[in-house]
Design a protein around this motif. Structure first.
Motif, PDB file in Angstrom:
ATOM      1  N   THR A 179       0.824  -1.205   0.000  1.00 52.22           N
ATOM      2  CA  THR A 179       0.000   0.000   0.000  1.00 52.22           C
ATOM      3  C   THR A 179       0.860   1.257   0.000  1.00 52.22           C
ATOM      4  O   THR A 179       0.597   2.211  -0.744  1.00 52.22           O
ATOM      5  CB  THR A 179      -0.942   0.011   1.217  1.00 52.22           C
ATOM      6  OG1 THR A 179      -1.824  -1.113   1.130  1.00 52.22           O
ATOM      7  CG2 THR A 179      -1.770   1.285   1.258  1.00 52.22           C
ATOM      8  N   GLU A 214      -5.967  -5.113  -4.371  1.00 49.60           N
ATOM      9  CA  GLU A 214      -6.103  -4.033  -3.388  1.00 49.60           C
ATOM     10  C   GLU A 214      -5.634  -2.690  -3.938  1.00 49.60           C
ATOM     11  O   GLU A 214      -6.246  -1.654  -3.665  1.00 49.60           O
ATOM     12  CB  GLU A 214      -5.274  -4.352  -2.145  1.00 49.60           C
ATOM     13  CG  GLU A 214      -5.781  -5.527  -1.338  1.00 49.60           C
ATOM     14  CD  GLU A 214      -4.727  -6.042  -0.379  1.00 49.60           C
ATOM     15  OE1 GLU A 214      -5.077  -6.896   0.452  1.00 49.60           O
ATOM     16  OE2 GLU A 214      -3.558  -5.604  -0.458  1.00 49.60           O
ATOM     17  N   THR A 283     -12.663  -1.822  -5.947  1.00 48.21           N
ATOM     18  CA  THR A 283     -11.815  -2.024  -4.770  1.00 48.21           C
ATOM     19  C   THR A 283     -10.833  -0.870  -4.621  1.00 48.21           C
ATOM     20  O   THR A 283     -10.664  -0.305  -3.539  1.00 48.21           O
ATOM     21  CB  THR A 283     -11.033  -3.345  -4.887  1.00 48.21           C
ATOM     22  OG1 THR A 283     -11.951  -4.416  -5.085  1.00 48.21           O
ATOM     23  CG2 THR A 283     -10.221  -3.603  -3.625  1.00 48.21           C
ATOM     24  N   ARG A 287     -11.397   1.611  -1.275  1.00 44.94           N
ATOM     25  CA  ARG A 287     -10.521   1.437  -0.102  1.00 44.94           C
ATOM     26  C   ARG A 287     -10.391   2.702   0.743  1.00 44.94           C
ATOM     27  O   ARG A 287     -10.472   2.630   1.976  1.00 44.94           O
ATOM     28  CB  ARG A 287      -9.130   0.978  -0.540  1.00 44.94           C
ATOM     29  CG  ARG A 287      -9.023  -0.498  -0.827  1.00 44.94           C
ATOM     30  CD  ARG A 287      -7.571  -0.895  -1.005  1.00 44.94           C
ATOM     31  NE  ARG A 287      -6.868  -0.979   0.260  1.00 44.94           N
ATOM     32  CZ  ARG A 287      -5.550  -1.037   0.381  1.00 44.94           C
ATOM     33  NH1 ARG A 287      -4.795  -0.984  -0.697  1.00 44.94           N
ATOM     34  NH2 ARG A 287      -4.985  -1.127   1.557  1.00 44.94           N
TER      35      ARG A 287
END
Length: 342
Positions: A179, A214, A283, A287
């Protein structure tokens, strides 16, 4: 980054359209000497004619070299002094190959000694002689037993205008690593790995796939082709994508399908990533929606568990050190640059 929740490059259309990545899996113990290893790697580079980047596995010298030459045999060793001593040869081989073929090479990882501490470090060699280094931030219990130190820096590298992040093996299992790299602009995450069990391989492989979904990025998983004791064939390398419109339904762009394959490659469509980030991938867009909620629970998310062998506040290694440009044009210069950097 334009805000806490929006990537500046998520709407970028002015960058290159694609990047070709090749993933190499030399046979375990295939090289009897360092000189033989240079020949093996040269053949791999020659076979990846269309690639912009060629990726090698974690501990590439350790598993490619025959045990008689100091290579690993079956599992990670207890004595790593021989591998550390090969630093100059490692730098010489891959800096020369990068210069000769005009390609970037993510040369797996090598153990380096920096200010008296050991690090498992990925090296990205550029054809101009530059070398970017990323020290693994999450080490394994085996690496802790060696007295290794964890890196403290997470920064993507830029390759021909494309931002690329590196996750070394276990780092792929830590979602925050990917991330952070993605929020700093990485479009591609490269993961060299080593596993001694089938379960260990699939943990990394499946986590790489999850990181694609993600963060809406590509992931390149390059495992060491070791003989895993509970598997019939070495673990296959793979180039992965999100499972979104325009991508393969299973998120697999390319993967090794038989034990004879040593190189796979795929062209990564970067503009497809950017188009999906603007509205095709829920997604990626959803997020950040509850960022406030996540902050409220940050204390629970990051309850401290400190492992013995962590950095203990020590000065971070030069994880983003850039060695001299054009060093790759001269074997003696590039070897000396590596030695002086340690």
């Amino acid at each position: 980054m334009t805000s806490d929740t929006t990537r500046a490059d998520s709407v970028s259309d002015d960058r290159r359209d694609s990047l070709v990545i090749a993933v190499a899996q030399p046979a375990q113990g295939s090289a009897r000497t360092i000189e033989h290893l240079a020949i093996v790697c040269d053949k791999i580079l020659a076979s990846a004619a269309h690639a912009d980047i060629v990726v090698f596995p974690e501990y590439v010298l350790g598993y490619s070299l025959h045990p008689d030459a100091g290579g690993f045999h079956g599992s990670l060793p207890t004595d790593i002094s021989t591998m550390v001593s090969y630093g100059g040869e490692y730098y010489r081989i891959f800096s020369q190959l990068s210069f000769r073929y005009g390609k970037f090479i993510l040369a797996g990882t090598h153990i380096i000694r920096d200010r008296g501490r050991l690090y498992n470090a990925a090296h990205l060699f550029g054809p101009d002689g530059s070398c970017f280094i990323h020290a693994k931030t999450h080490i394994t219990p085996e690496e802790m037993a060696w007295g290794m130190t964890e890196g403290q820096i997470l920064e993507p590298f830029t390759i021909d205008g494309v931002r690329v992040g590196v996750m070394i093996c276990y780092e792929a299992e830590i979602p925050e690593v990917a991330t952070i790299l993605a929020r700093k602009g990485a479009d591609i995450l490269i993961c060299p790995s080593w596993s001694s069990t089938t379960a260990g391989y699939w943990r990394i492989r499946n986590c790489c796939a999850a990181r694609c979904i993600e963060n809406l990025v590509y992931a390149v998983h390059c495992p060491a082709a070791v003989s895993i004791r509970d598997a019939r064939l070495p673990p296959p390398a793979a180039i992965l994508s999100p499972c979104d419109p325009g991508f393969p339904s299973d998120g697999v762009l390319a993967e090794v399908t038989d034990h004879r394959t040593t190189v796979i490659e795929a062209s990564l469509d970067l503009q497809l990533l950017y188009r999906n980030r603007r509205g095709g991938a829920t997604t990626f867009l959803d997020r950040p929606r509850h960022a406030g909620l996540y902050r409220d629970h940050a204390a629970q998310l990051f309850a401290s568990t400190v492992y013995e062998g962590a950095a203990d506040g020590a000065a971070a290694p030069a994880s983003v050190r850039v060695l001299p440009a054009n060093a790759g044009s001269n074997a003696r210069d590039c070897s000396r640059a590596y030695e002086e950097s340690g």
